[in-house]
Design a protein around this motif. Structure first.
Motif, short mmCIF file in Angstrom:
data_model
loop_
_atom_site.label_atom_id
_atom_site.label_comp_id
_atom_site.label_asym_id
_atom_site.label_seq_id
_atom_site.Cartn_x
_atom_site.Cartn_y
_atom_site.Cartn_z
N UNK A 179 -6.20 7.05 -8.16
CA UNK A 179 -5.14 8.04 -8.31
C UNK A 179 -3.83 7.52 -7.74
N UNK A 180 -3.88 6.90 -6.56
CA UNK A 180 -2.66 6.36 -5.95
C UNK A 180 -2.03 5.30 -6.84
N UNK A 181 -2.85 4.47 -7.45
CA UNK A 181 -2.32 3.45 -8.36
C UNK A 181 -1.63 4.11 -9.56
N UNK A 182 -2.20 5.19 -10.05
CA UNK A 182 -1.60 5.92 -11.18
C UNK A 182 -0.26 6.53 -10.78
N UNK A 183 -0.20 7.15 -9.61
CA UNK A 183 1.05 7.76 -9.15
C UNK A 183 2.11 6.70 -8.90
N UNK A 184 1.70 5.55 -8.39
CA UNK A 184 2.64 4.45 -8.17
C UNK A 184 3.19 3.95 -9.50
N UNK A 185 2.32 3.86 -10.48
CA UNK A 185 2.73 3.46 -11.84
C UNK A 185 3.74 4.45 -12.41
N UNK A 203 1.52 5.29 2.14
CA UNK A 203 0.66 4.51 3.03
C UNK A 203 -0.32 3.66 2.23
N UNK A 204 -0.90 4.22 1.20
CA UNK A 204 -1.92 3.52 0.43
C UNK A 204 -1.35 2.40 -0.43
N UNK A 205 -0.11 2.54 -0.88
CA UNK A 205 0.46 1.55 -1.79
C UNK A 205 1.32 0.51 -1.09
N UNK A 226 -2.36 -2.00 3.60
CA UNK A 226 -3.78 -1.99 3.32
C UNK A 226 -4.48 -0.94 4.18
N UNK A 227 -4.31 0.32 3.78
CA UNK A 227 -4.89 1.42 4.52
C UNK A 227 -6.25 1.78 3.94
N UNK A 228 -7.33 1.74 4.73
CA UNK A 228 -8.62 2.15 4.20
C UNK A 228 -8.66 3.66 3.97
N UNK A 229 -9.27 4.07 2.89
CA UNK A 229 -9.43 5.50 2.63
C UNK A 229 -10.72 5.98 3.27
#
Length: 315
Positions: A279-285, A301-303, A306-309
């Motif tokens: 989801x984070x990759x999609x929002x970043x896109x 933080x996630x993008x 390198x934050x572990x979920x």
């Protein structure tokens, strides 16, 4: 140990493609919108509000609804719910012509917002929706009712819960199977949320019929969501990357970010079926296509490091 006061699973009602993009200055190509919806579904979201059949003059960002819906309708066959917003009978006609199976109507609780947004009184707007909901139900559609200004209005101030209960009852009587309680300008606090949900329960409107839709103007969206979960609500509206707000409510900041919501839910051990990193990759896109980053703290933080979920930490 899981908190017994919290649900084991929450359904995330993703509103980014509709409520998020309608508030953007940029008008994205329809192909980008379709890919956005497919990516959201690919991340595990099983409800994605696709678009709105409002007249293009009022929401030009979503003027391509007739082109968009057929480009994503394949997801329905894969079990993804694709509700659309309809404002009136004409909007319903357009939706039915495309085979839409789920709609939402948008009601106001306060008179000032009903006048500004719908150019009608609260009573007049509800009367307008009644035949729309009746026909939709006759056609076998599921209908959601949105309620705006449930906690505060920028002109009228705090909203009496009794007014919200009254509009909820009208929408339920029409045939709405789910009611989404909107904090349109983001002024709610956990105390407000608890009081309204308690009053709704006392009026016979239980949490199984409710969803919550918070904005983060005062940084209270997650706290308000947690309060709603403790009162039995299991459907939460959120927008990928925190996109959106309300084009008719000045001072309203973005919707609760789906990433921020998932970070909290994952940490509480509450299941959603959504992959936070995808989801984070999609929002970043999507942020790249909009030319600006979204307000979601978890997304940043996630993008950007390198934050572990919480999902990454599972054994």
């Amino acid at each position: 140990m899981p908190d017994p006061a919290l649900p084991r699973r929450v359904r995330v009602h993703e509103v980014g493609p509709r409520d998020g993009l309608q508030n953007e200055a940029a008008v994205l190509p329809v192909e980008i919108k379709a890919e956005f919806i497919h990516r959201l579904a690919g991340a595990g979201l099983d409800t994605v509000e696709a678009t709105s059949f409002v007249h293009p003059r009022w929401v030009p960002q979503l003027a391509d609804a007739e082109r968009l819906y057929p480009m994503v309708a394949d997801l329905v066959d894969r079990g993804v719910r694709l509700p659309v917003l309809v404002p009136n009978a004409r909007g319903l006609d357009r939706a039915l012509g495309l085979g839409v199976r789920e709609i939402a109507v948008f009601a106001a609780v306060t008179e000032s917002f009903a006048r500004a947004n719908l150019n009608r009184t609260v009573a007049e707007s509800l009367a307008l929706f009644e035949p729309v909901v009746a026909r939709a139900r006759a056609e076998g559609l599921r209908v959601r009712g949105y309620l705006s200004m449930c906690f505060g209005d920028f002109e009228e101030g705090p909203v009496d819960p009794a007014r919200v209960v009254g509009v909820c009852r009208r929408l339920e009587d029409m045939g709405c199977s789910e009611l989404s309680l909107g904090d349109t300008i983001g002024t709610a606090t956990p105390g407000h949320v608890a009081r309204l949900l308690t009053d709704l329960h006392a009026a016979g409107i239980g949490p199984d019929r409710l969803a919550v839709h918070f904005h983060d103007t005062y940084g209270q969206a997650l706290a308000n969501t947690l309060t709603a979960l403790r009162h039995g609500v299991t459907t939460v509206d959120a927008s990928a990357g925190g996109l959106g707000g309300c084009p008719y409510a000045r001072s309203a900041t973005g919707n609760l970010a789906t990433e921020d919501l998932l970070w909290m839910l994952d940490g509480l051990g509450i299941e959603t079926g959504v992959d936070l990193r995808r989801l984070a990759a999609t929002s970043d896109w999507m942020a790249e296509h909009l030319g600006r980053p979204g307000p979601s703290r978890a997304l940043r933080a996630l993008t950007h490091r390198d934050t572990p979920t919480p999902q990454d930490k599972e054994p």
